[in-house]
Design a protein around this motif. Structure first.
Motif, PDB file in Angstrom:
ATOM      1  N   MET A   1      -1.865  -1.737  -3.021  1.00  0.00           N
ATOM      2  CA  MET A   1      -2.658  -1.392  -1.851  1.00  0.00           C
ATOM      3  C   MET A   1      -1.842  -0.442  -0.971  1.00  0.00           C
ATOM      4  N   ASN A   2      -2.455   0.637  -0.574  1.00  0.00           N
ATOM      5  CA  ASN A   2      -1.804   1.605   0.304  1.00  0.00           C
ATOM      6  C   ASN A   2      -2.090   1.228   1.754  1.00  0.00           C
ATOM      7  N   THR A   3      -1.052   0.804   2.470  1.00  0.00           N
ATOM      8  CA  THR A   3      -1.225   0.443   3.881  1.00  0.00           C
ATOM      9  C   THR A   3      -0.395   1.362   4.763  1.00  0.00           C
ATOM     10  N   ASP A   4      -0.276   2.629   4.346  1.00  0.00           N
ATOM     11  CA  ASP A   4       0.525   3.579   5.106  1.00  0.00           C
ATOM     12  C   ASP A   4      -0.069   3.878   6.472  1.00  0.00           C
ATOM     13  N   SER A   5      -1.364   3.731   6.615  1.00  0.00           N
ATOM     14  CA  SER A   5      -2.019   4.041   7.882  1.00  0.00           C
ATOM     15  C   SER A   5      -3.180   3.073   8.087  1.00  0.00           C
ATOM     16  N   PRO A   6      -3.613   2.905   9.339  1.00  0.00           N
ATOM     17  CA  PRO A   6      -4.784   2.074   9.584  1.00  0.00           C
ATOM     18  C   PRO A   6      -6.007   2.534   8.774  1.00  0.00           C
ATOM     19  N   ARG A   7      -6.200   3.839   8.667  1.00  0.00           N
ATOM     20  CA  ARG A   7      -7.351   4.315   7.893  1.00  0.00           C
ATOM     21  C   ARG A   7      -7.234   3.935   6.418  1.00  0.00           C
ATOM     22  N   ALA A   8      -6.020   3.961   5.871  1.00  0.00           N
ATOM     23  CA  ALA A   8      -5.833   3.556   4.475  1.00  0.00           C
ATOM     24  C   ALA A   8      -6.246   2.103   4.265  1.00  0.00           C
ATOM     25  N   VAL A   9      -5.950   1.242   5.235  1.00  0.00           N
ATOM     26  CA  VAL A   9      -6.365  -0.165   5.160  1.00  0.00           C
ATOM     27  C   VAL A   9      -7.890  -0.246   5.163  1.00  0.00           C
ATOM     28  N   VAL A  10      -8.532   0.500   6.047  1.00  0.00           N
ATOM     29  CA  VAL A  10      -9.995   0.491   6.134  1.00  0.00           C
ATOM     30  C   VAL A  10     -10.607   1.032   4.841  1.00  0.00           C
ATOM     31  N   GLU A  11     -10.053   2.095   4.298  1.00  0.00           N
ATOM     32  CA  GLU A  11     -10.587   2.642   3.056  1.00  0.00           C
ATOM     33  C   GLU A  11     -10.411   1.656   1.897  1.00  0.00           C
ATOM     34  N   GLU A  12      -9.317   0.911   1.899  1.00  0.00           N
ATOM     35  CA  GLU A  12      -9.120  -0.136   0.893  1.00  0.00           C
ATOM     36  C   GLU A  12     -10.198  -1.214   1.045  1.00  0.00           C
ATOM     37  N   PHE A  13     -10.514  -1.571   2.296  1.00  0.00           N
ATOM     38  CA  PHE A  13     -11.590  -2.530   2.560  1.00  0.00           C
ATOM     39  C   PHE A  13     -12.907  -2.021   1.971  1.00  0.00           C
ATOM     40  N   PHE A  14     -13.261  -0.758   2.245  1.00  0.00           N
ATOM     41  CA  PHE A  14     -14.497  -0.184   1.702  1.00  0.00           C
ATOM     42  C   PHE A  14     -14.482  -0.198   0.182  1.00  0.00           C
ATOM     43  N   ASP A  15     -13.353   0.170  -0.424  1.00  0.00           N
ATOM     44  CA  ASP A  15     -13.259   0.186  -1.884  1.00  0.00           C
ATOM     45  C   ASP A  15     -13.517  -1.202  -2.460  1.00  0.00           C
ATOM     46  N   ARG A  16     -12.865  -2.204  -1.882  1.00  0.00           N
ATOM     47  CA  ARG A  16     -13.037  -3.576  -2.388  1.00  0.00           C
ATOM     48  C   ARG A  16     -14.453  -4.085  -2.163  1.00  0.00           C
ATOM     49  N   MET A  17     -15.070  -3.735  -1.063  1.00  0.00           N
ATOM     50  CA  MET A  17     -16.448  -4.167  -0.801  1.00  0.00           C
ATOM     51  C   MET A  17     -17.421  -3.552  -1.807  1.00  0.00           C
ATOM     52  N   GLY A  18     -17.046  -2.425  -2.387  1.00  0.00           N
ATOM     53  CA  GLY A  18     -17.930  -1.721  -3.296  1.00  0.00           C
ATOM     54  C   GLY A  18     -17.683  -1.976  -4.770  1.00  0.00           C
ATOM     55  N   ASP A  19     -16.710  -2.812  -5.117  1.00  0.00           N
ATOM     56  CA  ASP A  19     -16.454  -3.062  -6.532  1.00  0.00           C
ATOM     57  C   ASP A  19     -16.240  -4.554  -6.780  1.00  0.00           C
TER      58      ASP A  19
END
Length: 123
Positions: A1-19
């Protein structure tokens, strides 16, 4: 998981919600997280699981089309539209949403969701 930035965390959330990793989104939240959306609020260590359980009977499936992102320090705002299929099997699209995430230390502390699903008759 890429947690380099707050947006990266949010994008990871979206990715997981979609798969097929949807049930793992709890790993992205603080234990004292707060999730607020139209008609419900969940707090504490079970907030992500309670949020998922709340969503399950509301529509068959939904996705997001991103319009724009606003980032300020640890706050990330996602604005766009929702599309999917409701529980009657009818497709919906162009339903407005705004999500506001507060990310701290690589995890979501607060998620506030606004959308027009009820206005559009989806839920």
């Amino acid at each position: 998981m890429n947690t380099d930035s707050p947006r990266a965390v949010v994008e990871e959330f979206f990715d997981r919600m979609g798969d097929d990793r949807r049930e793992t989104v709890g790993e992205l939240f603080h234990d004292d997280a707060v999730v607020t959306l139209p008609g419900a609020q969940f707090e504490g260590p079970t907030a992500p699981a309670d949020f998922l359980a709340f969503l399950e009977p509301r529509y068959e499936w939904a996705g997001k089309e991103f319009d724009r992102w606003i980032e300020a320090d640890e706050t990330v705002v996602s604005i766009g539209t929702l599309y999917g299929v409701d529980n009657d099997g009818d497709e919906f699209h162009d339903v407005r949403y705004v999500d506001v995430y507060e990310v701290e230390g690589g995890k979501i502390r607060r998620l506030d969701i606004w959308n027009d699903l009820a206005v559009e008759g989806v839920v």
